[in-house]
Write a protein that holds these residues in place. Structure first.
Motif, PDB file in Angstrom:
ATOM      1  N   LEU A 148      -5.772 -13.737   9.848  1.00  0.00           N
ATOM      2  CA  LEU A 148      -6.416 -12.625  10.564  1.00  0.00           C
ATOM      3  C   LEU A 148      -7.581 -13.134  11.404  1.00  0.00           C
ATOM      4  CD1 LEU A 148      -6.515  -9.662   8.010  1.00  0.00           C
ATOM      5  CD2 LEU A 148      -5.058  -9.940   9.999  1.00  0.00           C
ATOM      6  N   ASP A 149      -7.286 -14.054  12.284  1.00  0.00           N
ATOM      7  CA  ASP A 149      -8.314 -14.626  13.147  1.00  0.00           C
ATOM      8  C   ASP A 149      -8.218 -13.955  14.511  1.00  0.00           C
ATOM      9  OD1 ASP A 149     -10.358 -16.206  14.054  1.00  0.00           O
ATOM     10  OD2 ASP A 149      -9.098 -17.972  14.378  1.00  0.00           O
ATOM     11  N   THR A 150      -8.763 -12.756  14.609  1.00  0.00           N
ATOM     12  CA  THR A 150      -8.712 -12.007  15.859  1.00  0.00           C
ATOM     13  C   THR A 150     -10.131 -11.773  16.360  1.00  0.00           C
ATOM     14  OG1 THR A 150      -8.892  -9.807  14.883  1.00  0.00           O
ATOM     15  CG2 THR A 150      -6.686 -10.765  14.986  1.00  0.00           C
ATOM     16  N   GLY A 151     -10.235 -11.319  17.572  1.00  0.00           N
ATOM     17  CA  GLY A 151     -11.534 -10.984  18.128  1.00  0.00           C
ATOM     18  C   GLY A 151     -11.987  -9.593  17.741  1.00  0.00           C
ATOM     19  N   SER A 152     -11.111  -8.834  17.115  1.00  0.00           N
ATOM     20  CA  SER A 152     -11.412  -7.455  16.732  1.00  0.00           C
ATOM     21  C   SER A 152     -11.718  -7.349  15.245  1.00  0.00           C
ATOM     22  CB  SER A 152     -10.214  -6.546  17.038  1.00  0.00           C
ATOM     23  OG  SER A 152      -9.896  -6.576  18.398  1.00  0.00           O
ATOM     24  N   THR A 153     -12.477  -6.330  14.894  1.00  0.00           N
ATOM     25  CA  THR A 153     -12.723  -6.032  13.480  1.00  0.00           C
ATOM     26  C   THR A 153     -11.415  -5.574  12.853  1.00  0.00           C
ATOM     27  OG1 THR A 153     -14.987  -5.383  13.946  1.00  0.00           O
ATOM     28  CG2 THR A 153     -14.028  -4.581  11.882  1.00  0.00           C
ATOM     29  N   MET A 154     -11.074  -6.132  11.702  1.00  0.00           N
ATOM     30  CA  MET A 154      -9.848  -5.772  10.992  1.00  0.00           C
ATOM     31  C   MET A 154     -10.220  -5.103   9.667  1.00  0.00           C
ATOM     32  SD  MET A 154      -7.820  -6.847  13.269  1.00  0.00           S
ATOM     33  CE  MET A 154      -6.267  -6.511  12.512  1.00  0.00           C
ATOM     34  N   VAL A 155      -9.342  -4.220   9.189  1.00  0.00           N
ATOM     35  CA  VAL A 155      -9.549  -3.521   7.926  1.00  0.00           C
ATOM     36  C   VAL A 155      -8.616  -4.123   6.884  1.00  0.00           C
ATOM     37  CG1 VAL A 155      -9.390  -1.298   6.726  1.00  0.00           C
ATOM     38  CG2 VAL A 155     -10.258  -1.401   9.077  1.00  0.00           C
ATOM     39  N   LEU A 156      -9.154  -4.335   5.702  1.00  0.00           N
ATOM     40  CA  LEU A 156      -8.406  -4.889   4.577  1.00  0.00           C
ATOM     41  C   LEU A 156      -8.459  -3.891   3.426  1.00  0.00           C
ATOM     42  CD1 LEU A 156     -10.213  -8.339   4.738  1.00  0.00           C
ATOM     43  CD2 LEU A 156      -8.007  -7.765   5.782  1.00  0.00           C
ATOM     44  N   ILE A 157      -7.316  -3.581   2.857  1.00  0.00           N
ATOM     45  CA  ILE A 157      -7.257  -2.637   1.738  1.00  0.00           C
ATOM     46  C   ILE A 157      -6.470  -3.250   0.590  1.00  0.00           C
ATOM     47  CG2 ILE A 157      -6.285  -0.438   0.943  1.00  0.00           C
ATOM     48  CD1 ILE A 157      -6.883   0.742   3.671  1.00  0.00           C
ATOM     49  N   ILE A 158      -7.022  -3.102  -0.606  1.00  0.00           N
ATOM     50  CA  ILE A 158      -6.288  -3.435  -1.831  1.00  0.00           C
ATOM     51  C   ILE A 158      -6.245  -2.170  -2.669  1.00  0.00           C
ATOM     52  CG2 ILE A 158      -6.106  -4.896  -3.872  1.00  0.00           C
ATOM     53  CD1 ILE A 158      -7.890  -6.944  -2.441  1.00  0.00           C
ATOM     54  N   VAL A 159      -5.045  -1.755  -3.017  1.00  0.00           N
ATOM     55  CA  VAL A 159      -4.836  -0.547  -3.807  1.00  0.00           C
ATOM     56  C   VAL A 159      -4.688  -0.936  -5.271  1.00  0.00           C
ATOM     57  CG1 VAL A 159      -3.360   1.475  -4.170  1.00  0.00           C
ATOM     58  CG2 VAL A 159      -3.668   0.545  -1.851  1.00  0.00           C
ATOM     59  N   GLY A 160      -5.592  -0.441  -6.098  1.00  0.00           N
ATOM     60  CA  GLY A 160      -5.521  -0.670  -7.534  1.00  0.00           C
ATOM     61  C   GLY A 160      -4.958   0.554  -8.236  1.00  0.00           C
ATOM     62  N   ARG A 161      -4.904   0.491  -9.558  1.00  0.00           N
ATOM     63  CA  ARG A 161      -4.371   1.621 -10.326  1.00  0.00           C
ATOM     64  C   ARG A 161      -5.306   2.822 -10.298  1.00  0.00           C
ATOM     65  NH1 ARG A 161      -2.619  -2.769 -14.195  1.00  0.00           N
ATOM     66  NH2 ARG A 161      -4.693  -2.515 -15.054  1.00  0.00           N
ATOM     67  N   GLN A 162      -6.634   2.590 -10.199  1.00  0.00           N
ATOM     68  CA  GLN A 162      -7.585   3.705 -10.230  1.00  0.00           C
ATOM     69  C   GLN A 162      -8.458   3.808  -8.992  1.00  0.00           C
ATOM     70  OE1 GLN A 162      -9.868   3.738 -13.856  1.00  0.00           O
ATOM     71  NE2 GLN A 162      -8.074   3.419 -15.135  1.00  0.00           N
ATOM     72  N   SER A 163      -8.525   2.772  -8.183  1.00  0.00           N
ATOM     73  CA  SER A 163      -9.387   2.829  -7.005  1.00  0.00           C
ATOM     74  C   SER A 163      -8.818   1.990  -5.873  1.00  0.00           C
ATOM     75  CB  SER A 163     -10.805   2.370  -7.351  1.00  0.00           C
ATOM     76  OG  SER A 163     -10.807   0.998  -7.697  1.00  0.00           O
ATOM     77  N   ILE A 164      -9.406   2.187  -4.708  1.00  0.00           N
ATOM     78  CA  ILE A 164      -9.039   1.435  -3.509  1.00  0.00           C
ATOM     79  C   ILE A 164     -10.237   0.595  -3.087  1.00  0.00           C
ATOM     80  CG2 ILE A 164      -8.492   1.625  -1.042  1.00  0.00           C
ATOM     81  CD1 ILE A 164      -6.905   4.151  -1.689  1.00  0.00           C
ATOM     82  N   TRP A 165      -9.996  -0.687  -2.875  1.00  0.00           N
ATOM     83  CA  TRP A 165     -11.014  -1.590  -2.326  1.00  0.00           C
ATOM     84  C   TRP A 165     -10.750  -1.688  -0.833  1.00  0.00           C
ATOM     85  CZ3 TRP A 165     -10.851  -6.181   0.385  1.00  0.00           C
ATOM     86  CH2 TRP A 165     -12.028  -6.933   0.422  1.00  0.00           C
TER      87      TRP A 165
END
Length: 181
Positions: A148-165
């Motif tokens: 993910l080496d881009t010039g733009s801000t990227m969003v990263l999500i990890i979905v857990g069993r009880q919460s989202i990071w």
């Protein structure tokens, strides 16, 4: 508060009474997941996307990891996630590993871009972890750094069993965002 009005398609908050603005804010907080970074910039995860991500939680021992791409819009410094790709043919999935290889992920981004007349674009990536409150693994961090080496801000999500990071990646810095809702 301008982000909430822009999400709803209203770019001039001065044309609204304070009570109308409060109603818009409550609508957003009631239906969408809103995250904020340390600079006060928002990432809005539309309600239907949050619900879709929840369907991929690894709730049983046999549940494989899932992954896809995030699609949405950049509204100034703010990001709205309105679509995503889901696991499919070509993806390699196991309990603690996922490799997003299916061509359908790129096809989804291209289709969304064309259907939105260029406003919807690739915003980042999501995947699941078999833990209640997920955190990025060393493999996650290495993959994001390498791929993910881009010039733009990227969003990263990890979905857990009880919460989202959720975090934003700018250049090589990854900053976790905190939920507002």
């Amino acid at each position: 508060m301008n982000i909430f009005l822009m999400v709803l398609g209203h770019e001039n908050p001065n044309c609204y009474e304070p009570s109308q603005i409060a109603q818009f804010v409550m609508l957003m907080l009631d239906s969408d997941l809103v995250f904020r970074d340390q600079n006060g910039q928002f990432v809005v995860l539309m309600h239907h996307i949050a619900e879709r991500l929840q369907t991929y939680r690894q709730l049983t021992y046999s549940s494989p990891e899932s992954a896809g791409v995030l699609i949405g819009e950049r509204r100034g410094a703010h990001i709205i996630i309105s679509d995503l790709s889901v696991p499919g043919d070509g993806d390699i999935r196991s309990r603690c590993r996922v490799d997003r290889r299916g061509a359908h992920h790129q096809t989804k981004v291209i289709s969304s871009f064309h259907q939105s007349e260029g406003t919807a674009q690739y915003i980042g990536e999501w995947h699941t972890h078999p833990e209640d409150h997920p955190t990025p693994s060393a493999i996650d961090k290495l993959s994001w750094s390498k791929n993910l080496d881009t010039g733009s801000t990227m969003v990263l999500i990890i979905v857990g069993r009880q919460s989202i990071w959720l975090a934003k990646k700018e250049k090589q810095a990854i900053e976790q965002c905190l939920t507002e809702s």
